[in-house]
Design a protein around this motif. Structure first.
Motif, short mmCIF file in Angstrom:
data_model
loop_
_atom_site.label_atom_id
_atom_site.label_comp_id
_atom_site.label_asym_id
_atom_site.label_seq_id
_atom_site.Cartn_x
_atom_site.Cartn_y
_atom_site.Cartn_z
N ARG A 112 0.63 -1.13 -0.17
CA ARG A 112 -0.16 0.04 -0.05
C ARG A 112 0.95 1.27 -0.08
O ARG A 112 0.54 2.34 -0.62
N PRO A 113 1.93 1.12 0.65
CA PRO A 113 2.80 2.57 0.63
C PRO A 113 3.07 3.02 -0.60
O PRO A 113 3.44 4.22 -0.69
N CYS A 114 3.30 2.06 -1.53
CA CYS A 114 4.07 2.55 -2.90
C CYS A 114 2.80 2.98 -3.98
O CYS A 114 3.04 3.53 -5.08
N GLY A 115 1.61 3.04 -3.62
CA GLY A 115 0.56 3.28 -4.32
C GLY A 115 0.01 2.46 -5.50
O GLY A 115 0.92 1.61 -5.81
N LEU A 116 -0.79 2.45 -5.96
CA LEU A 116 -1.42 1.72 -7.25
C LEU A 116 -1.47 0.21 -6.97
O LEU A 116 -0.97 -0.45 -7.67
N TYR A 117 -1.57 0.18 -5.73
CA TYR A 117 -1.38 -1.08 -5.08
C TYR A 117 -2.35 -2.21 -5.70
O TYR A 117 -1.83 -3.45 -5.66
N ASN A 118 -3.81 -1.97 -6.11
CA ASN A 118 -4.53 -2.95 -6.87
C ASN A 118 -3.94 -3.38 -8.11
O ASN A 118 -3.62 -4.57 -8.15
N MET A 119 -3.60 -2.59 -8.96
CA MET A 119 -2.96 -2.88 -10.26
C MET A 119 -1.51 -3.56 -10.01
O MET A 119 -1.19 -4.55 -10.58
N LYS A 120 -0.76 -3.05 -9.05
CA LYS A 120 0.64 -3.83 -8.89
C LYS A 120 0.32 -5.13 -8.25
O LYS A 120 1.13 -6.22 -8.76
N THR A 121 -0.65 -5.47 -7.38
CA THR A 121 -0.81 -6.70 -6.98
C THR A 121 -1.08 -7.64 -8.12
O THR A 121 -0.58 -8.85 -8.42
N ARG A 122 -1.96 -7.29 -9.05
CA ARG A 122 -2.24 -8.01 -10.09
C ARG A 122 -1.21 -8.50 -11.03
O ARG A 122 -0.97 -9.40 -11.37
N ASN A 123 -0.49 -7.33 -11.36
CA ASN A 123 0.94 -7.47 -11.90
C ASN A 123 1.89 -8.38 -11.35
O ASN A 123 2.63 -9.42 -12.02
N ILE A 124 2.04 -8.45 -9.85
CA ILE A 124 3.05 -9.21 -9.13
C ILE A 124 2.66 -10.82 -9.37
O ILE A 124 3.20 -11.66 -9.55
N ARG A 125 1.37 -11.03 -9.28
CA ARG A 125 0.91 -12.23 -9.14
C ARG A 125 0.99 -12.98 -10.63
O ARG A 125 1.31 -13.99 -11.01
N ALA A 126 0.58 -12.17 -11.72
CA ALA A 126 0.81 -12.60 -13.13
C ALA A 126 2.18 -12.78 -13.26
O ALA A 126 2.47 -13.83 -14.32
N PHE A 127 3.01 -12.05 -12.80
CA PHE A 127 4.52 -11.89 -13.21
C PHE A 127 4.97 -13.36 -12.47
O PHE A 127 5.50 -14.05 -13.12
N CYS A 128 4.51 -13.74 -11.23
CA CYS A 128 5.12 -14.60 -10.44
C CYS A 128 4.63 -16.11 -11.37
O CYS A 128 5.21 -17.06 -11.38
#
Length: 219
Positions: free
Chosen positions: A84-100
């Protein structure tokens, strides 16, 4: 803006190399991460985020999970809350899961060490790929962030509207010997002298080659 002559490009890099500290002994992977996986994730977290917020998000996230397998065992809410501190956390969460998921599916969890391989993974663009190649894999590439993009196009080393295009033009124009540490010289120069606002032209080691300075004096 145009381009400075090809013959002047090496001179600009030599002067920057003489004036800037370059790669230091404490230069580590992106945001200080110890491996390629965490370097990639940290780069993804850094988009539109201040360094201190990215660092806080990375610490919290890697305390939860530090491998792609462990990351995918966490639900979206846990990842989003950590970053959450880095912002855009929902989009970044999706990207992280897709990347992994892609990393495990295509590469058995091992981060590829080529630009094409990195950029084929979700969430990894040219800037992130080049940062990981330079810092984590020790490749001779100039990673382009906002400072490098501004400096190169202000001087006339490149003439590009996007950071990705700046990176491509640098790869074509920069001398081979400058590729290893060019990122450091340019980013240090951008922070210390060629600042976005009120650049310190009177202290600039390449002022005699700068198209922006030449144009400003003409007005």
């Amino acid at each position: 803006m145009a381009l400075i002559p090809e013959a002047e490009v090496a001179t600009v890099f030599r002067r920057l190399a003489d004036a800037m500290p370059g790669r230091t002994l404490d230069a580590k992977g992106p945001k200080g991460q110890p491996d390629a996986f965490r370097s990639c994730i940290s780069c993804m977290l850094s988009a539109q985020s201040l360094d201190r917020n990215t660092a806080a998000a990375a610490r919290a996230l890697f305390a939860l999970a530090a491998t792609p397998e462990a990351m995918l065992r966490r639900d979206d809410a846990a990842i989003a809350d950590a970053i959450r501190p880095c912002g855009l956390y929902n989009m970044k969460t999706r990207n992280i899961r897709a990347f992994c998921a892609a990393l495990l599916d295509r590469h058995s969890g091992t981060v590829p060490d080529t630009r094409a391989g990195l950029m084929a993974l979700p969430g990894i663009g040219r800037k992130c790929a080049d940062i990981v190649l330079s810092f984590t894999f020790g490749r001779a590439v100039i990673a382009v962030d906002t400072h490098v993009h501004r400096v190169c196009n202000r001087i006339g080393l490149t003439d590009a509207k996007t950071a990705d295009r700046t990176a491509a033009e640098l790869e074509e124009r920069a001398p081979d010997w400058a590729m290893q540490d060019g990122h450091f010289w340019l980013i240090q120069f951008g922070k210390r002298i060629c600042r976005a606002r009120s650049p310190l032209c009177e202290r600039c080691p390449v002022v005699n080659h700068c198209l922006w300075y030449e144009a400003s004096r003409a007005h």
